[in-house]
Design a protein around this motif. Structure first.
Motif, PDB file in Angstrom:
ATOM      1  N   ALA A  79     -55.392 -87.260  40.968  1.00 30.66           N
ATOM      2  CA  ALA A  79     -56.527 -86.650  42.480  1.00 30.66           C
ATOM      3  C   ALA A  79     -57.952 -88.499  42.964  1.00 30.66           C
ATOM      4  CB  ALA A  79     -57.508 -85.597  41.918  1.00 30.66           C
ATOM      5  N   GLY A  80     -57.194 -89.221  43.073  1.00 30.99           N
ATOM      6  CA  GLY A  80     -57.776 -90.544  42.682  1.00 30.99           C
ATOM      7  C   GLY A  80     -58.312 -90.599  43.871  1.00 30.99           C
ATOM      8  N   THR A 106     -58.338 -78.456  47.618  1.00 30.17           N
ATOM      9  CA  THR A 106     -57.345 -77.018  47.706  1.00 30.17           C
ATOM     10  C   THR A 106     -58.533 -76.059  48.452  1.00 30.17           C
ATOM     11  OG1 THR A 106     -58.093 -77.040  45.178  1.00 30.17           O
ATOM     12  CG2 THR A 106     -56.506 -78.718  45.853  1.00 30.17           C
ATOM     13  N   LYS A 107     -57.774 -75.098  47.785  1.00 26.86           N
ATOM     14  CA  LYS A 107     -57.908 -73.947  48.165  1.00 26.86           C
ATOM     15  C   LYS A 107     -58.551 -73.121  46.811  1.00 26.86           C
ATOM     16  CE  LYS A 107     -54.970 -73.444  52.452  1.00 26.86           C
ATOM     17  NZ  LYS A 107     -53.319 -72.453  53.244  1.00 26.86           N
ATOM     18  N   GLN A 108     -58.628 -73.308  45.773  1.00 23.51           N
ATOM     19  CA  GLN A 108     -59.169 -73.066  44.803  1.00 23.51           C
ATOM     20  C   GLN A 108     -59.842 -73.955  44.106  1.00 23.51           C
ATOM     21  OE1 GLN A 108     -55.785 -72.757  42.181  1.00 23.51           O
ATOM     22  NE2 GLN A 108     -54.713 -70.578  43.265  1.00 23.51           N
ATOM     23  N   THR A 109     -61.320 -73.152  43.532  1.00 25.83           N
ATOM     24  CA  THR A 109     -61.887 -74.179  42.769  1.00 25.83           C
ATOM     25  C   THR A 109     -61.395 -74.854  41.772  1.00 25.83           C
ATOM     26  OG1 THR A 109     -63.804 -72.445  42.861  1.00 25.83           O
ATOM     27  CG2 THR A 109     -64.218 -73.792  40.896  1.00 25.83           C
ATOM     28  N   ARG A 110     -61.668 -75.982  41.687  1.00 29.82           N
ATOM     29  CA  ARG A 110     -61.247 -76.795  40.330  1.00 29.82           C
ATOM     30  C   ARG A 110     -61.597 -77.952  39.726  1.00 29.82           C
ATOM     31  NH1 ARG A 110     -56.266 -75.475  39.849  1.00 29.82           N
ATOM     32  NH2 ARG A 110     -54.807 -75.476  42.211  1.00 29.82           N
ATOM     33  N   THR A 157     -69.798-103.389  39.784  1.00 31.35           N
ATOM     34  CA  THR A 157     -69.288-102.821  40.620  1.00 31.35           C
ATOM     35  C   THR A 157     -68.917-101.553  40.074  1.00 31.35           C
ATOM     36  OG1 THR A 157     -67.364-104.229  41.021  1.00 31.35           O
ATOM     37  CG2 THR A 157     -69.605-104.188  42.697  1.00 31.35           C
ATOM     38  N   VAL A 158     -68.440-100.626  40.226  1.00 31.01           N
ATOM     39  CA  VAL A 158     -68.109 -99.007  39.942  1.00 31.01           C
ATOM     40  C   VAL A 158     -66.609 -98.891  40.898  1.00 31.01           C
ATOM     41  CG1 VAL A 158     -67.655 -97.344  39.340  1.00 31.01           C
ATOM     42  CG2 VAL A 158     -69.165 -97.959  38.769  1.00 31.01           C
ATOM     43  N   ASP A 159     -65.367 -99.004  39.990  1.00 37.08           N
ATOM     44  CA  ASP A 159     -64.408 -98.384  40.835  1.00 37.08           C
ATOM     45  C   ASP A 159     -63.725 -96.906  40.094  1.00 37.08           C
ATOM     46  OD1 ASP A 159     -63.251-100.318  39.179  1.00 37.08           O
ATOM     47  OD2 ASP A 159     -61.010 -99.658  40.154  1.00 37.08           O
ATOM     48  N   VAL A 160     -63.315 -96.559  40.156  1.00 34.59           N
ATOM     49  CA  VAL A 160     -61.949 -95.316  40.223  1.00 34.59           C
ATOM     50  C   VAL A 160     -61.147 -96.302  39.680  1.00 34.59           C
ATOM     51  CG1 VAL A 160     -61.444 -93.001  40.110  1.00 34.59           C
ATOM     52  CG2 VAL A 160     -63.632 -93.325  41.666  1.00 34.59           C
ATOM     53  N   ALA A 161     -60.903 -95.946  38.826  1.00 35.21           N
ATOM     54  CA  ALA A 161     -59.757 -96.584  37.462  1.00 35.21           C
ATOM     55  C   ALA A 161     -58.752 -95.147  37.828  1.00 35.21           C
ATOM     56  CB  ALA A 161     -59.384 -96.277  36.087  1.00 35.21           C
ATOM     57  N   ARG A 162     -58.929 -93.829  37.786  1.00 35.85           N
ATOM     58  CA  ARG A 162     -58.768 -93.175  37.602  1.00 35.85           C
ATOM     59  C   ARG A 162     -58.770 -91.402  37.666  1.00 35.85           C
ATOM     60  NH1 ARG A 162     -55.575 -92.494  31.752  1.00 35.85           N
ATOM     61  NH2 ARG A 162     -56.772 -92.829  30.692  1.00 35.85           N
ATOM     62  N   ALA A 163     -58.380 -90.466  38.607  1.00 39.62           N
ATOM     63  CA  ALA A 163     -58.679 -88.994  38.342  1.00 39.62           C
ATOM     64  C   ALA A 163     -58.192 -88.349  38.645  1.00 39.62           C
ATOM     65  CB  ALA A 163     -59.854 -89.163  39.667  1.00 39.62           C
ATOM     66  N   VAL A 164     -58.409 -87.393  37.632  1.00 40.47           N
ATOM     67  CA  VAL A 164     -57.042 -86.239  38.130  1.00 40.47           C
ATOM     68  C   VAL A 164     -57.613 -84.360  38.395  1.00 40.47           C
ATOM     69  CG1 VAL A 164     -55.865 -84.411  36.454  1.00 40.47           C
ATOM     70  CG2 VAL A 164     -55.597 -87.176  35.665  1.00 40.47           C
ATOM     71  N   ARG A 165     -57.268 -83.679  38.531  1.00 37.46           N
ATOM     72  CA  ARG A 165     -57.461 -82.610  39.187  1.00 37.46           C
ATOM     73  C   ARG A 165     -56.953 -80.968  38.447  1.00 37.46           C
ATOM     74  NH1 ARG A 165     -56.564 -83.215  45.145  1.00 37.46           N
ATOM     75  NH2 ARG A 165     -54.503 -81.765  44.138  1.00 37.46           N
ATOM     76  N   TYR A 166     -57.892 -80.946  37.902  1.00 38.54           N
ATOM     77  CA  TYR A 166     -56.791 -79.057  37.081  1.00 38.54           C
ATOM     78  C   TYR A 166     -57.307 -78.459  37.259  1.00 38.54           C
ATOM     79  CZ  TYR A 166     -59.853 -80.660  33.138  1.00 38.54           C
ATOM     80  OH  TYR A 166     -61.510 -80.382  32.260  1.00 38.54           O
TER      81      TYR A 166
END
Length: 166
Positions: A79-80, A106-110, A157-166
């Motif tokens: 989910a990056g 999405t159509k659901q809370t995550r 600075t900050v960057d998003v290395a990875r993101a996961v949605r579940y």
């Protein structure tokens, strides 16, 4: 990235040693360093090496912890693209803080797990944290803050290395 960080640390240690030698000066015996100068330079080098070692150890620990946190997530989706970074500032203790905005398409809370990497102006990794953003409603956004584990100096600075949605 770790290679550049070690090289920069070594250069920093060299600069500290050189500065200590200049500040302590030389004795009047033909320009050779006095015992005090040698001891001061040695102490400065030791202190700088110790700080560099502590920083490297803290970064390795934070990176390992981030990996463990993501390994615990089962059935997640990359989910990056759902995460945006905002401005980076410092908190009252000098730690770097970055705004994150997570948008759930999405159509659901995550729930989201977001790994935020703090970097210096040269792109060297300084710290990494995992931010959990719970209960992001379907089609909505939610803000969170990524906070470094320790005080970071310079332009961060900050960057998003990875993101996961579940």
């Amino acid at each position: 990235m770790a290679r550049h960080g070690r090289r920069d640390t070594a250069l920093g240690v060299g600069a500290v040693v050189a500065a200590a030698a200049v500040l302590c000066g030389c004795s009047g015996n033909g320009g050779t360093p006095s015992g005090n100068t040698s001891r001061a330079a040695s102490a400065a080098a030791s202190a700088a090496a110790s700080l560099a070692s502590q920083a490297a150890s803290a970064l390795a620990s934070a990176t390992a912890e981030a990996g463990r946190r993501f390994d615990e997530i089962k059935g997640g989706t990359d989910a990056g693209g759902d995460v945006r970074t905002g401005t980076t500032s410092s908190d009252a203790e000098g730690r770097s803080a970055a705004e994150l905005t997570v948008t759930n398409p999405t159509k659901q809370t995550r729930t989201y797990a977001v790994q935020a990497d703090f970097r210096d102006s040269g792109g060297n990794l300084l710290d990494t944290v995992v931010v959990m953003v719970d209960d992001v409603a379907a089609g909505a956004s939610k803000n969170a803050t990524a906070l470094s584990h320790r005080k970071l100096s310079g332009h961060v600075t900050v960057d998003v290395a990875r993101a996961v949605r579940y």
